[in-house]
Design a protein around this motif. Sequence first.
Motif, PDB file in Angstrom:
ATOM      1  N   PHE A   6       0.762  -0.749  -0.209  1.00 15.84           N
ATOM      2  CA  PHE A   6       0.398   0.203   0.309  1.00 15.84           C
ATOM      3  C   PHE A   6       0.639   1.433   0.352  1.00 15.84           C
ATOM      4  N   ASP A   7       0.189   1.658   0.021  1.00 17.91           N
ATOM      5  CA  ASP A   7       1.642   3.555  -0.683  1.00 17.91           C
ATOM      6  C   ASP A   7       0.835   4.445   0.919  1.00 17.91           C
ATOM      7  N   ALA A   8       0.850   6.117   0.837  1.00 16.60           N
ATOM      8  CA  ALA A   8       0.514   6.332   1.933  1.00 16.60           C
ATOM      9  C   ALA A   8      -0.794   7.427   1.615  1.00 16.60           C
ATOM     10  N   ASP A   9      -1.431   7.085   0.318  1.00 19.04           N
ATOM     11  CA  ASP A   9      -2.356   7.466  -0.311  1.00 19.04           C
ATOM     12  C   ASP A   9      -4.274   6.416   0.295  1.00 19.04           C
ATOM     13  N   HIS A  10      -3.766   5.522   0.898  1.00 21.31           N
ATOM     14  CA  HIS A  10      -4.065   3.898   1.238  1.00 21.31           C
ATOM     15  C   HIS A  10      -5.667   4.939   2.402  1.00 21.31           C
ATOM     16  N   ILE A  11      -6.599   4.056   2.429  1.00 19.68           N
ATOM     17  CA  ILE A  11      -7.254   5.146   3.392  1.00 19.68           C
ATOM     18  C   ILE A  11      -6.911   4.478   4.803  1.00 19.68           C
ATOM     19  N   ARG A  12      -6.362   3.848   4.746  1.00 16.77           N
ATOM     20  CA  ARG A  12      -6.579   3.050   6.108  1.00 16.77           C
ATOM     21  C   ARG A  12      -5.504   3.582   6.798  1.00 16.77           C
ATOM     22  N   ILE A  13      -4.652   3.738   6.428  1.00 18.75           N
ATOM     23  CA  ILE A  13      -3.437   4.400   6.565  1.00 18.75           C
ATOM     24  C   ILE A  13      -3.931   6.208   6.786  1.00 18.75           C
ATOM     25  N   ARG A  14      -4.007   6.170   6.150  1.00 20.32           N
ATOM     26  CA  ARG A  14      -5.011   7.854   6.189  1.00 20.32           C
ATOM     27  C   ARG A  14      -5.558   8.092   7.604  1.00 20.32           C
ATOM     28  N   GLU A  15      -6.432   7.613   7.799  1.00 21.20           N
ATOM     29  CA  GLU A  15      -7.310   7.137   9.089  1.00 21.20           C
ATOM     30  C   GLU A  15      -7.050   6.966  10.399  1.00 21.20           C
ATOM     31  N   VAL A  16      -5.501   6.020   9.972  1.00 23.27           N
ATOM     32  CA  VAL A  16      -4.980   5.789  11.898  1.00 23.27           C
ATOM     33  C   VAL A  16      -4.128   7.149  11.998  1.00 23.27           C
TER      34      VAL A  16
END
Length: 182
Positions: A6-16
């Motif tokens: 995944f990259d920095a734009d992945h929704i779960r990564i951003r949400e966390v």
Amino acid sequence: MHAHKFDADHIRIREVFAALGGIMYSTTDLLRFNPSAQQKAEARMLRAFAEFMMLDGWGQVPYREPGESTLQAPRVRKGTEAMDYIIAELNAAIPDLPDAPKTKANKNAARVLLMKCYLNKGMIANRAAPTFAVADMSQVITLADQVIGSGSYSFRPVYFDAFAPNNGTIGTENIWTQENIG
């Protein structure tokens, strides 16, 4: 997610990342309003938890001092500096934290987080070739003895009680749980 593709734009990564940043902001902001000793300790413990998760996930922790303008870019702590700060915050908070309930920041939850810090300190200092200091591992043992010695925890005959909606009440294995309001 499990394959780490995944990259920095992945929704779960951003949400966390956003949720942890929100915890850090809220707890830091509370500190500027002259909280009681217990409130201050709880805020510092919750902030340390969010900072630990941020450090573990991103290798750095943005921060501001209480009351500092959000119009300015935050400063950043990395690696050992960030871990040392988190450890100092937990050690400062523990004396003023309550023993219970397990649905709030409490002494044993802070001790377990402090154990995780000492267990991960060598990895944070050098991810490529971590080393683990004997003094840090001794701290882990001391903290574990304090948690176990509290007499607050035991195994339940029904394993799934630890995951029940009222686990904060019936569970005797959990050290820190989220309160379920139903």
